[in-house]
Write a protein that holds these residues in place. Structure first.
Motif, PDB file in Angstrom:
ATOM      1  N   ALA A  32       0.836  -1.204   0.000  1.00  0.00           N
ATOM      2  CA  ALA A  32       0.000   0.000   0.000  1.00  0.00           C
ATOM      3  C   ALA A  32       0.870   1.253   0.000  1.00  0.00           C
ATOM      4  O   ALA A  32       0.598   2.206  -0.744  1.00  0.00           O
ATOM      5  CB  ALA A  32      -0.924  -0.012   1.209  1.00  0.00           C
ATOM      6  N   ALA A  33       1.921   1.264   0.833  1.00  0.00           N
ATOM      7  CA  ALA A  33       2.789   2.440   0.896  1.00  0.00           C
ATOM      8  C   ALA A  33       3.496   2.678  -0.424  1.00  0.00           C
ATOM      9  O   ALA A  33       3.653   3.830  -0.871  1.00  0.00           O
ATOM     10  CB  ALA A  33       3.810   2.268   2.023  1.00  0.00           C
ATOM     11  N   PHE A  34       3.929   1.596  -1.061  1.00  0.00           N
ATOM     12  CA  PHE A  34       4.609   1.726  -2.349  1.00  0.00           C
ATOM     13  C   PHE A  34       3.658   2.264  -3.410  1.00  0.00           C
ATOM     14  O   PHE A  34       4.015   3.178  -4.177  1.00  0.00           O
ATOM     15  CB  PHE A  34       5.171   0.367  -2.774  1.00  0.00           C
ATOM     16  CG  PHE A  34       6.009   0.423  -4.024  1.00  0.00           C
ATOM     17  CD1 PHE A  34       7.335   0.807  -3.971  1.00  0.00           C
ATOM     18  CD2 PHE A  34       5.471   0.088  -5.259  1.00  0.00           C
ATOM     19  CE1 PHE A  34       8.112   0.862  -5.111  1.00  0.00           C
ATOM     20  CE2 PHE A  34       6.233   0.139  -6.414  1.00  0.00           C
ATOM     21  CZ  PHE A  34       7.568   0.531  -6.339  1.00  0.00           C
ATOM     22  N   ALA A  35       2.447   1.736  -3.462  1.00  0.00           N
ATOM     23  CA  ALA A  35       1.476   2.192  -4.462  1.00  0.00           C
ATOM     24  C   ALA A  35       1.102   3.653  -4.246  1.00  0.00           C
ATOM     25  O   ALA A  35       1.012   4.437  -5.199  1.00  0.00           O
ATOM     26  CB  ALA A  35       0.227   1.316  -4.417  1.00  0.00           C
ATOM     27  N   VAL A  36       0.895   4.039  -2.989  1.00  0.00           N
ATOM     28  CA  VAL A  36       0.566   5.437  -2.687  1.00  0.00           C
ATOM     29  C   VAL A  36       1.702   6.358  -3.112  1.00  0.00           C
ATOM     30  O   VAL A  36       1.487   7.428  -3.699  1.00  0.00           O
ATOM     31  CB  VAL A  36       0.250   5.605  -1.189  1.00  0.00           C
ATOM     32  CG1 VAL A  36       0.191   7.078  -0.811  1.00  0.00           C
ATOM     33  CG2 VAL A  36      -1.063   4.923  -0.842  1.00  0.00           C
ATOM     34  N   ALA A  37       2.940   5.935  -2.823  1.00  0.00           N
ATOM     35  CA  ALA A  37       4.088   6.755  -3.207  1.00  0.00           C
ATOM     36  C   ALA A  37       4.181   6.913  -4.721  1.00  0.00           C
ATOM     37  O   ALA A  37       4.521   7.991  -5.227  1.00  0.00           O
ATOM     38  CB  ALA A  37       5.375   6.136  -2.657  1.00  0.00           C
ATOM     39  N   LEU A  38       3.858   5.863  -5.458  1.00  0.00           N
ATOM     40  CA  LEU A  38       3.914   5.924  -6.919  1.00  0.00           C
ATOM     41  C   LEU A  38       2.927   6.939  -7.485  1.00  0.00           C
ATOM     42  O   LEU A  38       3.249   7.682  -8.412  1.00  0.00           O
ATOM     43  CB  LEU A  38       3.638   4.551  -7.524  1.00  0.00           C
ATOM     44  CG  LEU A  38       4.743   3.496  -7.435  1.00  0.00           C
ATOM     45  CD1 LEU A  38       4.256   2.185  -8.040  1.00  0.00           C
ATOM     46  CD2 LEU A  38       6.014   3.949  -8.142  1.00  0.00           C
ATOM     47  N   VAL A  39       1.720   6.965  -6.943  1.00  0.00           N
ATOM     48  CA  VAL A  39       0.710   7.865  -7.506  1.00  0.00           C
ATOM     49  C   VAL A  39       0.836   9.282  -6.959  1.00  0.00           C
ATOM     50  O   VAL A  39       0.497  10.248  -7.648  1.00  0.00           O
ATOM     51  CB  VAL A  39      -0.716   7.323  -7.273  1.00  0.00           C
ATOM     52  CG1 VAL A  39      -0.902   5.987  -7.988  1.00  0.00           C
ATOM     53  CG2 VAL A  39      -1.043   7.186  -5.799  1.00  0.00           C
ATOM     54  N   ASP A  40       1.351   9.419  -5.720  1.00  0.00           N
ATOM     55  CA  ASP A  40       1.485  10.761  -5.142  1.00  0.00           C
ATOM     56  C   ASP A  40       2.758  11.472  -5.584  1.00  0.00           C
ATOM     57  O   ASP A  40       2.806  12.707  -5.634  1.00  0.00           O
ATOM     58  CB  ASP A  40       1.457  10.686  -3.614  1.00  0.00           C
ATOM     59  CG  ASP A  40       0.063  10.397  -3.068  1.00  0.00           C
ATOM     60  OD1 ASP A  40      -0.887  10.419  -3.878  1.00  0.00           O
ATOM     61  OD2 ASP A  40      -0.062  10.147  -1.861  1.00  0.00           O
ATOM     62  N   HIS A  41       3.793  10.697  -5.876  1.00  0.00           N
ATOM     63  CA  HIS A  41       5.082  11.277  -6.285  1.00  0.00           C
ATOM     64  C   HIS A  41       5.575  10.528  -7.525  1.00  0.00           C
ATOM     65  O   HIS A  41       6.533   9.745  -7.455  1.00  0.00           O
ATOM     66  CB  HIS A  41       6.103  11.170  -5.147  1.00  0.00           C
ATOM     67  CG  HIS A  41       5.622  11.778  -3.862  1.00  0.00           C
ATOM     68  ND1 HIS A  41       5.589  13.134  -3.648  1.00  0.00           N
ATOM     69  CD2 HIS A  41       5.138  11.198  -2.735  1.00  0.00           C
ATOM     70  CE1 HIS A  41       5.113  13.372  -2.438  1.00  0.00           C
ATOM     71  NE2 HIS A  41       4.835  12.218  -1.867  1.00  0.00           N
ATOM     72  N   PRO A  42       4.943  10.744  -8.654  1.00  0.00           N
ATOM     73  CA  PRO A  42       5.214   9.926  -9.849  1.00  0.00           C
ATOM     74  C   PRO A  42       6.623  10.072 -10.402  1.00  0.00           C
ATOM     75  O   PRO A  42       7.062   9.206 -11.153  1.00  0.00           O
ATOM     76  CB  PRO A  42       4.171  10.436 -10.859  1.00  0.00           C
ATOM     77  CG  PRO A  42       3.797  11.799 -10.372  1.00  0.00           C
ATOM     78  CD  PRO A  42       3.887  11.743  -8.885  1.00  0.00           C
ATOM     79  N   ASP A  43       7.332  11.122 -10.033  1.00  0.00           N
ATOM     80  CA  ASP A  43       8.682  11.321 -10.566  1.00  0.00           C
ATOM     81  C   ASP A  43       9.766  10.779  -9.643  1.00  0.00           C
ATOM     82  O   ASP A  43      10.956  10.956  -9.911  1.00  0.00           O
ATOM     83  CB  ASP A  43       8.930  12.813 -10.828  1.00  0.00           C
ATOM     84  CG  ASP A  43       7.997  13.372 -11.891  1.00  0.00           C
ATOM     85  OD1 ASP A  43       7.647  12.613 -12.821  1.00  0.00           O
ATOM     86  OD2 ASP A  43       7.610  14.546 -11.773  1.00  0.00           O
ATOM     87  N   GLU A  44       9.378  10.147  -8.546  1.00  0.00           N
ATOM     88  CA  GLU A  44      10.344   9.632  -7.593  1.00  0.00           C
ATOM     89  C   GLU A  44      10.131   8.140  -7.395  1.00  0.00           C
ATOM     90  O   GLU A  44       9.000   7.665  -7.443  1.00  0.00           O
ATOM     91  CB  GLU A  44      10.193  10.336  -6.240  1.00  0.00           C
ATOM     92  CG  GLU A  44      10.355  11.850  -6.297  1.00  0.00           C
ATOM     93  CD  GLU A  44      10.071  12.495  -4.956  1.00  0.00           C
ATOM     94  OE1 GLU A  44      10.050  11.773  -3.942  1.00  0.00           O
ATOM     95  OE2 GLU A  44       9.873  13.727  -4.919  1.00  0.00           O
ATOM     96  N   ARG A  45      11.242   7.433  -7.184  1.00  0.00           N
ATOM     97  CA  ARG A  45      11.106   6.020  -6.827  1.00  0.00           C
ATOM     98  C   ARG A  45      11.165   5.910  -5.306  1.00  0.00           C
ATOM     99  O   ARG A  45      12.108   6.412  -4.688  1.00  0.00           O
ATOM    100  CB  ARG A  45      12.230   5.185  -7.442  1.00  0.00           C
ATOM    101  CG  ARG A  45      11.958   3.682  -7.364  1.00  0.00           C
ATOM    102  CD  ARG A  45      12.997   2.869  -8.086  1.00  0.00           C
ATOM    103  NE  ARG A  45      14.228   2.766  -7.324  1.00  0.00           N
ATOM    104  CZ  ARG A  45      15.275   2.021  -7.687  1.00  0.00           C
ATOM    105  NH1 ARG A  45      15.225   1.339  -8.808  1.00  0.00           N
ATOM    106  NH2 ARG A  45      16.357   1.985  -6.938  1.00  0.00           N
TER     107      ARG A  45
END
Length: 403
Positions: free
Chosen positions: A63-76
């Protein structure tokens, strides 16, 4: 990172997937273990599977990884993954195992969510999984390369040179390579995995911090015997086996050191806060500092049930004494058995850092039960510490993201 189309699909379906992740991960593990029962027997922690902690940790990480992907699309979101990669490397995980996980995890998503998993939804979450998996594979490859071993080849045979009873429930084991080779380098704060064969033939693995500084001919781990809630029946399979059976002259399978709870270089102030058996990485850090940076400002905090149950208590006090700019602050629920219970640095009750004043620029390291670390972090943030300067280590599944 995510394709534009997948990012929108993940954003739209994240509430439904997130709400079902507990059920999804439960089904995932059950199906995977039905196909590959040896994974539960010889790789995964059976206790954490039984109590649900591993499922909860996996759900929180996804869940944390997916949220990070959509909230900060330019960062891994590497911060989400670093701790997982080190744990995987200490277990000898290899890249081919991610294909097995993908098959069962994505099948579990499809079964739990049913008709809601359209081809577009399946493709989007497949993309999320492989972004996460490939990032972990790359991180783990770098860890193996740094250790100068082939992927997954982390195990060696170590002999128990000494055993010391630290408290009624904690014993330390001094280890040396059985073949006479050097122990090898590590960084204070890292841990090793220990694999033991149990009476039913299972080869279970647990991680233990290295509790002395590098540069010796031996390593040391300190193991608390885990008990059930009633305090009588042993619960920790590996810790109970080690306490009952591991003696000098015996051999253990031990991994190379891994872990990302690492002291920063420089001369900035430090705060080391631990509770219970979470004290184990602290002697290694303090011993290293006494040699490499003796003038560094260090605040050491430890909480425990009582002085008699505080592993490495005298050692901690002696190491702080070697650092002229270090201070020690102890909290015990019961101070009756403390030889100097009225000393200024000994307090009764729960650890309370509101009375301390960390210097600006302090880097903090926390190790202990999750509730303790979250409370300490709250206190440190109230003192104005940068959230990025507060680091932690979890023994067992990392439930920080799922709580």
């Amino acid at each position: 990172m995510l394709s534009r189309q997948s990012a929108q699909t993940v954003r739209d379906t994240l509430p439904a997937v997130g709400a079902s992740l507990g059920t999804i991960t439960e089904l995932f593990y059950r199906r995977m273990f039905e196909e590959r029962p040896e994974l539960l027997r010889d790789l995964f922690n059976r206790a954490n599977q039984a109590n649900g902690a591993q499922r909860e940790a996996l759900a929180g990480a996804v869940a944390a990884f997916a949220v990070a992907l959509v909230d900060h699309p330019d960062e891994r979101p590497d911060a989400v993954l670093g701790r997982i990669a080190n744990k995987h490397a200490s277990l000898g995980i290899t890249s081919d195992q991610y294909t097995l996980v993908a098959r069962h995890l994505l099948a579990a998503v499809a079964e739990v969510l049913g008709d809601a998993v359209t081809p577009a939804v399946a493709a989007a979450w497949d993309e999320v999984y492989w972004l996460m998996a490939n990032a972990l594979v790359a991180m783990e490859a770098r860890l193996y390369a740094r250790a100068q071993v082939e992927d997954g080849a982390v195990w060696r045979t170590m002999e128990i040179a000494e055993r010391h009873e630290e408290t009624p429930d904690a014993a330390s084991f001094v280890l040396r390579p059985a073949d006479g080779s050097p122990t090898g380098p590590f960084v204070p704060g890292q841990y090793v995995s220990v694999r033991v064969e149990l009476p039913d033939g299972a080869r279970q693995i647990r991680q233990y911090s290295l509790s002395t500084a590098p540069g010796r001919e031996t390593w040391r781990i300190t193991v608390k015997r885990e008990r059930s809630a009633d305090g009588r029946v042993p619960e920790g399979e590996v810790s109970s086996w080690l306490h009952a059976h591991a003696r000098p002259g015996d051999t253990l399978r031990v991994s190379l050191p891994f872990g990302d709870l690492l002291l920063p270089e420089g001369d900035g102030p430090l705060l080391l806060a631990s509770a219970g058996i979470g004290v184990t990485p602290m002697p290694a850090m303090l011993e290293h500092l006494a040699v490499a940076s003796p003038d560094r400002a260090v605040t050491v905090v430890h909480a425990d049930r009582s002085p008699a149950l505080h592993a490495h208590r005298r050692e901690l006090d002696a190491l702080v004494g070697r650092l002229p700019n270090a201070s020690l602050h102890l909290w015990y629920e019961d101070t009756a058995d403390h030889p100097d219970a009225l000393a200024d640095h000994v307090n009764e009750g729960w650890a309370d850092l509101t009375r301390l004043s960390p210097s600006p620029g302090t880097t903090a390291f926390l190790c202990g039960p999750l509730s303790f670390m979250k409370a300490v972090r709250t206190d440190l943030l109230a003192h104005g510490l940068d959230p990025g300067a507060i680091h932690y280590e979890v023994f067992g599944p990392d439930l920080w993201l799922s709580k």
